[in-house]
Design a protein around this motif. Structure first.
Motif, PDB file in Angstrom:
ATOM      1  N   UNK A   4       0.902  -1.418   0.043  1.00  0.00           N
ATOM      2  CA  UNK A   4      -0.104  -0.056  -0.126  1.00  0.00           C
ATOM      3  C   UNK A   4       0.663   1.506  -0.035  1.00  0.00           C
ATOM      4  N   UNK A  12      -3.070   8.634  -7.473  1.00  0.00           N
ATOM      5  CA  UNK A  12      -3.660   9.926  -8.293  1.00  0.00           C
ATOM      6  C   UNK A  12      -3.280   9.894  -9.711  1.00  0.00           C
ATOM      7  N   UNK A  26     -16.679   4.126 -12.554  1.00  0.00           N
ATOM      8  CA  UNK A  26     -17.137   4.256 -10.959  1.00  0.00           C
ATOM      9  C   UNK A  26     -16.115   3.509 -10.308  1.00  0.00           C
ATOM     10  N   UNK A  28     -15.882   0.656  -8.410  1.00  0.00           N
ATOM     11  CA  UNK A  28     -15.479  -0.921  -8.543  1.00  0.00           C
ATOM     12  C   UNK A  28     -15.005  -0.999  -9.846  1.00  0.00           C
ATOM     13  N   UNK A  31     -11.154  -0.344  -9.702  1.00  0.00           N
ATOM     14  CA  UNK A  31     -10.345  -1.305  -9.144  1.00  0.00           C
ATOM     15  C   UNK A  31     -10.168  -2.435 -10.039  1.00  0.00           C
ATOM     16  N   UNK A  46     -10.064  -0.285  -1.325  1.00  0.00           N
ATOM     17  CA  UNK A  46     -10.962   0.755  -1.181  1.00  0.00           C
ATOM     18  C   UNK A  46     -10.943   1.777  -0.521  1.00  0.00           C
ATOM     19  N   UNK A  47     -10.134   1.430   0.761  1.00  0.00           N
ATOM     20  CA  UNK A  47      -9.665   2.399   1.759  1.00  0.00           C
ATOM     21  C   UNK A  47      -8.748   3.647   1.198  1.00  0.00           C
ATOM     22  N   UNK A  50     -11.304   5.447  -2.377  1.00  0.00           N
ATOM     23  CA  UNK A  50     -12.397   6.648  -2.286  1.00  0.00           C
ATOM     24  C   UNK A  50     -11.947   7.832  -1.778  1.00  0.00           C
ATOM     25  N   UNK A  51     -11.306   7.757  -0.659  1.00  0.00           N
ATOM     26  CA  UNK A  51     -10.544   8.924  -0.254  1.00  0.00           C
ATOM     27  C   UNK A  51      -9.742   9.999  -1.222  1.00  0.00           C
ATOM     28  N   UNK A  54     -12.490  11.251  -3.688  1.00  0.00           N
ATOM     29  CA  UNK A  54     -13.115  12.574  -3.097  1.00  0.00           C
ATOM     30  C   UNK A  54     -12.109  13.462  -3.024  1.00  0.00           C
ATOM     31  N   UNK A  55     -11.115  13.416  -2.575  1.00  0.00           N
ATOM     32  CA  UNK A  55     -10.071  14.486  -2.713  1.00  0.00           C
ATOM     33  C   UNK A  55      -9.773  15.350  -3.764  1.00  0.00           C
ATOM     34  N   UNK A  58     -12.910  17.375  -4.727  1.00  0.00           N
ATOM     35  CA  UNK A  58     -12.678  18.303  -3.788  1.00  0.00           C
ATOM     36  C   UNK A  58     -11.798  19.528  -4.433  1.00  0.00           C
ATOM     37  N   UNK A  77     -17.081   8.756 -12.104  1.00  0.00           N
ATOM     38  CA  UNK A  77     -15.981   9.955 -12.028  1.00  0.00           C
ATOM     39  C   UNK A  77     -15.413  10.222 -13.495  1.00  0.00           C
TER      40      UNK A  77
END
Lengths: 113, 195
Positions: A4, A12, A26, A28, A31, A46-47, A50-51, A54-55, A58, A77
């Protein structure tokens, strides 16, 4: 499968590149696509996904489109105009980093894109 | 996947402390897609597929996801609050140190003033013995002037010490204290949610 910690820095650019190539996706789907393209070597958790998604949203690089699928909301997305401008620099940075790592570890260069 | 199945997944996420609706939509769809895949390809029932999807997709502490999201999406805000808190704390400590320094200097000034008074008194007594009226008057005027200057300096210094202490307390309570309390509050909230 890579750790990880190793994947953290390139998540990114991976997302940006995938969305630049495929338009809208999307979570899934992202991945599964990365898993298939990397022959199972890159498994995005997933951990982390999604962060990051979303970042990026934003920060104005991604936009979402919600669609109702089987009693639930699926969010697609895609890149914004601002997001499209950062794809090339992000990929270039990873390629440069890859070359620098090759200098450090003595492996031959391989193209990422 | 039926509506109750989707609601079941949402209720599970809620029970794990999730509050971000956008993230919950994403995770619900992610889990639901995985569950559908298991139900179709392996002909498993919903409950079994859900348990497998949870183990496969979610970390041991699922709320970690929302925590990571918060960290990723609010770093600039947090850094600014931290900067303000630490600068405020530093200035507060500096004001307090200056107040202590000025206070001790004032105390020193007061001791000097007492010594001067004692000296003036002994000179006065000597003048009385020698019956030198001119010298006595000059000594008295000089003593009065010195005392006046010294009193003014002490009053000014005490006012400055007071102002510095007020500034130190104000800075500490406006900047550093709220940050520390909010931090502890956030930590306790996160601990409560992770229970």
């Amino acid at each position: 499968m890579y750790s990880r910690e190793l994947l953290k820095g390139i998540l990114k650019p991976i997302i940006l590149k995938l969305l630049a190539d495929n338009g809208k996706m999307y979570g899934y789907e992202i991945v599964q696509h990365v898993k298939a393209s990397s022959e199972g070597k890159i498994l995005i958790k997933e951990g982390s996904l999604y962060p990051s998604l979303h970042a990026l949203t934003k920060e104005g690089y991604l936009q979402t489109e919600s669609v109702n699928v089987g009693n639930r909301i699926r969010k697609y997305y895609s890149l914004t105009e601002k997001g499209k401008t950062v794809v090339s620099p992000a990929i270039q940075e990873v390629i440069d980093f890859q070359s620098t790592l090759a200098l450090l570890f003595g492996k031959s260069k391989t193209a990422l894109s | 996947m039926t509506g109750p199945h989707v609601n079941y997944i949402k209720a599970y996420l809620k029970s794990k402390g999730f509050t971000d609706l956008e993230l919950m939509d994403d995770l619900t769809d992610h889990l639901a897609t995985e569950i559908e895949f298991s139900m179709d390809s392996e002909k498993l029932d919903f409950e079994t597929s859900f348990e497998r999807a949870k183990q496969k997709l979610l970390p041991d502490s699922p709320y970690q996801l929302e925590r990571d999201l918060k960290i990723l999406t609010t770093p600039k805000h947090n850094i600014m609050i931290k900067k303000i808190a630490y600068i405020g704390g530093y200035l507060s400590a500096m004001c307090l140190m200056l107040a202590l320094l000025l206070g001790s200097l004032t105390y020193h000034e007061k001791i000097n003033s007492n010594l001067s008074r004692e000296l003036a008194q002994s000179q006065n007594e000597l003048s009385m013995i020698l019956e030198d009226e001119v010298d006595r008057t000059a000594n008295y005027i000089s003593y009065m002037k010195e005392m006046e200057m010294s009193q003014i300096a002490v009053i000014q210094n005490l006012a400055a010490v007071q102002a510095l202490i007020v500034a130190a307390i104000a800075l500490f309570s406006i900047t550093y204290l709220p940050y520390r309390f909010y931090n502890s509050y956030q930590r306790s909230q996160l601990e409560l949610n992770s229970l």
